[in-house]
Write an enzyme that holds these catalytic residues in place. Structure first.
Site, PDB file in Angstrom:
ATOM      1  N   LYS A   1     -70.426 -68.714 -20.528  1.00  0.00           N
ATOM      2  CA  LYS A   1     -69.095 -69.131 -20.970  1.00  0.00           C
ATOM      3  C   LYS A   1     -68.519 -70.083 -19.930  1.00  0.00           C
ATOM      4  CE  LYS A   1     -64.500 -67.492 -22.134  1.00  0.00           C
ATOM      5  NZ  LYS A   1     -63.679 -66.357 -22.557  1.00  0.00           N
TER       6      LYS A   1
ATOM      7  N   LYS B   1     -70.830 -70.675 -25.004  1.00  0.00           N
ATOM      8  CA  LYS B   1     -69.469 -71.017 -25.420  1.00  0.00           C
ATOM      9  C   LYS B   1     -68.871 -72.022 -24.457  1.00  0.00           C
ATOM     10  CE  LYS B   1     -65.041 -68.806 -25.886  1.00  0.00           C
ATOM     11  NZ  LYS B   1     -64.266 -67.652 -25.558  1.00  0.00           N
TER      12      LYS B   1
HETATM   13  C1  PBG Z   1     -60.669 -64.848 -23.448  1.00  0.00           C
HETATM   14  C2  PBG Z   1     -61.270 -65.614 -24.567  1.00  0.00           C
HETATM   15  C3  PBG Z   1     -61.083 -66.976 -24.769  1.00  0.00           C
HETATM   16  C4  PBG Z   1     -61.746 -67.308 -25.942  1.00  0.00           C
HETATM   17  C5  PBG Z   1     -62.355 -66.148 -26.435  1.00  0.00           C
HETATM   18  N1  PBG Z   1     -62.056 -65.094 -25.562  1.00  0.00           N
HETATM   19  C6  PBG Z   1     -60.262 -67.946 -24.010  1.00  0.00           C
HETATM   20  C7  PBG Z   1     -60.377 -68.062 -22.565  1.00  0.00           C
HETATM   21  O1  PBG Z   1     -61.382 -67.686 -21.946  1.00  0.00           O
HETATM   22  O2  PBG Z   1     -59.402 -68.529 -21.995  1.00  0.00           O
HETATM   23  C8  PBG Z   1     -61.748 -68.690 -26.503  1.00  0.00           C
HETATM   24  C9  PBG Z   1     -62.062 -68.834 -27.955  1.00  0.00           C
HETATM   25  C10 PBG Z   1     -61.661 -70.126 -28.538  1.00  0.00           C
HETATM   26  O3  PBG Z   1     -61.192 -71.064 -27.854  1.00  0.00           O
HETATM   27  O4  PBG Z   1     -61.791 -70.238 -29.763  1.00  0.00           O
HETATM   28  N2  PBG Z   1     -61.272 -63.737 -23.005  1.00  0.00           N
END
Ligand code: PBG
Length: 333
Positions: A202, A256
């Site tokens: 991520k 991601k």
């Molecule tokens: C936070 C989380 C995020 C997303 C999923 N879980 C945002 C972040 O890490 O700030 C992002 C998903 C998206 O942008 O569609 N735990």
């Protein structure tokens, strides 16, 4: 693989593209409804449907409406729905206790979906950001994100979700050691069949902006997530993280964001052959939807082409806000 072809005119690639039947026969990749995981936003109240300004066509839904939508999604053949809570700011604290409250929004929505549509898999998010007064995925002390203390809290959060009946737990927090800790806690508590889909690779991405609006974390977030999410410049590190998470007991792994990181998807699939998923995140959706609504891009074509890119890159499935739209498009044929 080393493709061989004859020189022109023995080889004419256009022969195989000449009509629809030939194109169908040589088509290498397909998007099906079974590839789709639908992320949804849950909020308090009854009968509430609130559009998210930066994600046109995406809503925060109250638990009763989420249950109805899950039923409709199941009827479309979507195999899984993924819950993200929009928590009342008054419930956000520095100890994040709402995260493991058995009556929190995510757990109530899980039970409502399981009652209304038992066939659809429910995925939940493990991270403290929806409950944290500091807006971070982990505990913050003196401006630093604590790893090990956060992992203990994530275990409590995951156990409360498993208790509520989730099928897939998705840790999105990027703390070290959480997959091993979650797996052993789930085993000890008797939740032997709960899947772990790790957000292994991520990235600290700008494409999460609209999501943070959707869950109400934009205002709360102090600073950035660079000390725990990955540097977008790195690729080998993603492989090391995936390997680590598989070794700790992840059943499925995720990359991601999606479209800007398709190279990572391909490397991960080729290297490990594990069930591999990508998250077409909120900013990707906003970017495409914005252009579609302006008439700059053809909605159906671009939506399906963007989903196909994940299959071509080796993904087994895609988390996408387009899931119901894509499912309806696929039904039309
Ligand atoms: C936070 C989380 C995020 C997303 C999923 N879980 C945002 C972040 O890490 O700030 C992002 C998903 C998206 O942008 O569609 N735990």
């Amino acid at each position: 693989m080393r493709p061989v072809s004859a020189p022109f005119p023995a080889a004419r690639f256009r022969r195989a593209r000449a009509d629809g039947a030939r194109r169908a026969l040589i088509r290498e990749n397909h998007v099906t409804v079974e590839d789709l995981i639908w992320p949804v936003f849950v909020r308090d109240g009854v009968g509430v449907r609130e559009e998210i300004a930066s994600m046109p066509g995406v809503y925060r839904l109250s638990v009763d409406l989420i249950a109805e939508e899950a039923q409709a999604a199941a009827e479309l053949g979507i195999p899984a729905i993924c819950l993200f809570p929009y928590t009342d700011p008054a419930l956000k604290t520095r100890d994040c206790a709402e995260a493991w409250n058995s009556e929190n929004l995510s757990n109530r929505a899980t039970r409502a979906i399981k009652a209304a549509a038992p066939g659809i898999a429910v995925m939940s998010d493990v991270a403290l950001d929806p409950y944290n007064a500091d807006g971070h995925d982990g505990f913050v002390v003196d401006g630093k994100i604590l790893n090990d203390e956060t992992v203990e809290a994530l275990v409590k959060q995951a156990l409360s979700q498993a208790e509520a009946g989730v099928d897939i737990i998705g840790p999105s927090d990027m703390m070290d050691g959480r997959i091993g800790a979650l797996r052993s806690a789930l085993e000890s508590a008797g939740h032997k069949d709960v899947l772990l889909m790790s957000y292994s690779a991520k990235y600290a991405s700008g494409f999460y902006g609209p999501f943070r609006d959707a869950v109400g974390a934009s205002g709360a977030l102090k600073g950035d997530k660079l000390s725990y999410q990955m540097d977008p410049a790195n690729s080998d590190e993603a492989l090391r993280l995936i390997e680590r998470d598989l070794a700790e007991g992840a059943d499925m792994v995720m990359i991601k964001p999606g479209m800007p990181y398709l190279d990572i998807c391909r490397r991960v699939k080729d290297t490990f052959g594990a069930p591999t998923y990508a998250y077409q995140v909120s900013g990707e959706y906003a970017m495409l939807k914005g252009a579609m609504l302006n008439g700059w891009l053809d909605p159906d074509k671009v939506m399906m082409e963007s989903l196909l890119s994940f299959k071509r890159a080796g993904c087994d499935g895609i988390l996408t806000y387009f899931a119901p739209e894509a499912a309806r498009r696929l039904q039309k044929g």
